[in-house]
Enzyme design. Structure first.
Site, PDB file in Angstrom:
ATOM      1  CE  LYS A 104      29.580  41.676  37.282  1.00  0.00           C
ATOM      2  NZ  LYS A 104      28.366  41.740  36.439  1.00  0.00           N
ATOM      3  CG  HIS A 108      28.749  36.237  38.956  1.00  0.00           C
ATOM      4  ND1 HIS A 108      28.426  36.603  37.668  1.00  0.00           N
ATOM      5  CD2 HIS A 108      28.462  37.309  39.740  1.00  0.00           C
ATOM      6  CE1 HIS A 108      27.965  37.840  37.672  1.00  0.00           C
ATOM      7  NE2 HIS A 108      27.973  38.295  38.915  1.00  0.00           N
TER       8      HIS A 108
END
Length: 254
Positions: free
Chosen positions: A11, A95
């Site tokens: 991330k 995602h």
């Protein structure tokens, strides 16, 4: 037999220098001959540096996102061609954070996956249900609709064609993990859907689990018949914990 795949999604964590230091600590801890696929998805700014550091190792490079557009006036976007030049083997699309925070639709996810496949990059197609949807008993309905829309136009000509990642939104980053039985139920449903869409080749496609996976719960999850590895968040940010996950996943495949 399916070859499990373990992917660390970093991330918005780690600079390029931090990514290099991570890999330099990780590589001596892992067996290059393990019967699993391993990848790391760093921020875009670290892809080039990390790719050079990983060169020739057992770990592949993955991107966290991609644009469905080829090139042009798309400020802030990254094209498939850019990922190809950096030797990315995988790219994550759809995602839950992209869907929730950036409004990405399943139709857009499908366009990205198709573009990736055309360039020879294996898409990791994410989907899952919210806590409210689970409490309403709509998990399979929500997952089924997302599968139908996110896989539109996607091809499955072999085991390397694509990966599906089931990520229950209520378990991501919460420390609240789905039980192995809950995860397996949804994975089996996804497998059935893939068989209907793609035929017997679907038996060779990997379905990852993503939702607060760590070294404590990984073994019980990996023991399930339709769970073929994991998309890992927090546990993939430390070399020792990711190395432990690699070992556990490899043992499950043995």
């Amino acid at each position: 037999m399916r070859r499990p795949i373990l992917v660390a999604n970093w991330k918005m964590n780690k600079t390029a220098s931090e990514a290099q230091a991570f890999v330099e600590q990780l590589l001596p801890q892992i067996d290059a001959q393990q019967e699993i696929d391993i990848a790391i998805a760093p921020p875009f700014t670290a892809l080039d540096r990390l790719g050079r550091t990983l060169g020739g190792s057992a770990i592949s490079l993955a991107a966290q996102n991609v644009s469905a557009a080829g090139d042009g006036a798309f400020t802030g976007e990254v094209s498939v061609g850019m990922l190809v030049e950096l030797s990315c083997r995988y790219a994550i699309v759809g995602h839950s954070e992209r869907r929730a925070l950036h409004g990405e639709t399943s139709q857009e996810v499908a366009r990205k996956a198709v573009a990736l496949q055309a360039a020879g990059i294996r898409p990791i197609i994410c989907l899952g249900e919210s806590l409210r949807e689970r409490e309403q008993g709509r998990t399979l309905e929500v997952v089924g609709k997302a599968l139908e829309q996110s896989l539109a136009g996607v091809k499955a000509e072999g085991s390397d064609a694509l990966v599906v990642a089931y990520e229950p939104l209520w378990a991501i980053g919460s420390g609240r993990n789905a039980t192995p039985e809950i995860a397996q139920e949804v994975h089996a449903f996804i497998r059935q859907h893939l068989v209907k869409q793609f035929g017997t080749v679907a038996e060779s496609l990997c379905i990852q689990y993503g939702g607060s996976v760590d070294p404590e719960n990984a073994a019980s999850l990996m023991a399930q018949p339709d769970i073929d590895g994991a998309l890992v968040g927090g546990a993939g940010l430390q070399p020792d914990s990711f190395a432990a996950l690699i070992k556990i996943t490899a043992e499950s495949a043995g």
